[in-house]
Design a protein around this motif. Sequence first.
Motif, short mmCIF file in Angstrom:
data_model
loop_
_atom_site.label_atom_id
_atom_site.label_comp_id
_atom_site.label_asym_id
_atom_site.label_seq_id
_atom_site.Cartn_x
_atom_site.Cartn_y
_atom_site.Cartn_z
N LEU A 149 0.83 -1.21 0.00
CA LEU A 149 0.00 0.00 0.00
C LEU A 149 0.87 1.26 0.00
O LEU A 149 0.64 2.18 -0.78
N SER A 150 1.88 1.29 0.85
CA SER A 150 2.77 2.46 0.91
C SER A 150 3.46 2.71 -0.41
O SER A 150 3.58 3.86 -0.86
N GLU A 151 3.89 1.64 -1.06
CA GLU A 151 4.55 1.79 -2.37
C GLU A 151 3.57 2.26 -3.43
O GLU A 151 3.92 3.09 -4.27
N ALA A 152 2.34 1.77 -3.39
CA ALA A 152 1.33 2.22 -4.35
C ALA A 152 1.05 3.71 -4.17
O ALA A 152 0.92 4.45 -5.16
N ILE A 153 0.97 4.14 -2.95
CA ILE A 153 0.75 5.56 -2.66
C ILE A 153 1.94 6.39 -3.14
O ILE A 153 1.78 7.41 -3.80
N GLY A 157 1.38 8.85 -6.17
CA GLY A 157 1.23 10.20 -5.65
C GLY A 157 -0.17 10.48 -5.13
O GLY A 157 -0.53 11.61 -4.85
N ASP A 158 -0.94 9.43 -4.97
CA ASP A 158 -2.34 9.53 -4.54
C ASP A 158 -2.47 8.94 -3.14
O ASP A 158 -2.48 7.73 -2.97
#
Length: 182
Positions: A149-153, A157-158
């Motif tokens: 999740l942290s990497e996806a964010i 940039g969302d």
Amino acid sequence: MKVLIDACVLYPTVMREMVLGAAKLGLFTPLWSPRILEEWARAAAKLGPDQGAFARGEIALLNAHWPKASVRPNDRVEARLWLPDQNDIHVLAAAVTGGADVLLTLNNADFPRHTLAEEGLRRESPDLFLLEFLKSHPAEMANLGQRVLSEAIRLSGDDSWTMRKLMKKARLPRLGKALEAL
């Protein structure tokens, strides 16, 4: 437990990161074939040449991390197998040749359970497969989910992504619901 991972599980990214993250935790031994990896690279390239190149880089890293994971299907095994879609026989042949216990795929229609059972295999969906690991290794899987999740964010940039929303988009809705409930 040895698990042959189909191309549809290796691509898209979030699903791949969760599945291979569980493998990195030592929860199972991953297997794939060169043809499966090529299918992933070709699918990624459809989004643009940079995506194809990125996929090939990821594939190189996977092969470096798991040098024994790549299985070339035995020609004799492949010749005796049948599936509804002839283009998927190589996947089943790789699973049989590699001594897999599980075939991890989203493609249920083309991998009938009774056909797989005849070869000593069971078909699993990534969502339920990972959910079982969450039940048996909750802290490790929760940490993995948080890292993904942290990497996806970070990459998107969302910061509006939630665990449940990300996992649902990645076709892991039950896992996402369970992770968010922790």
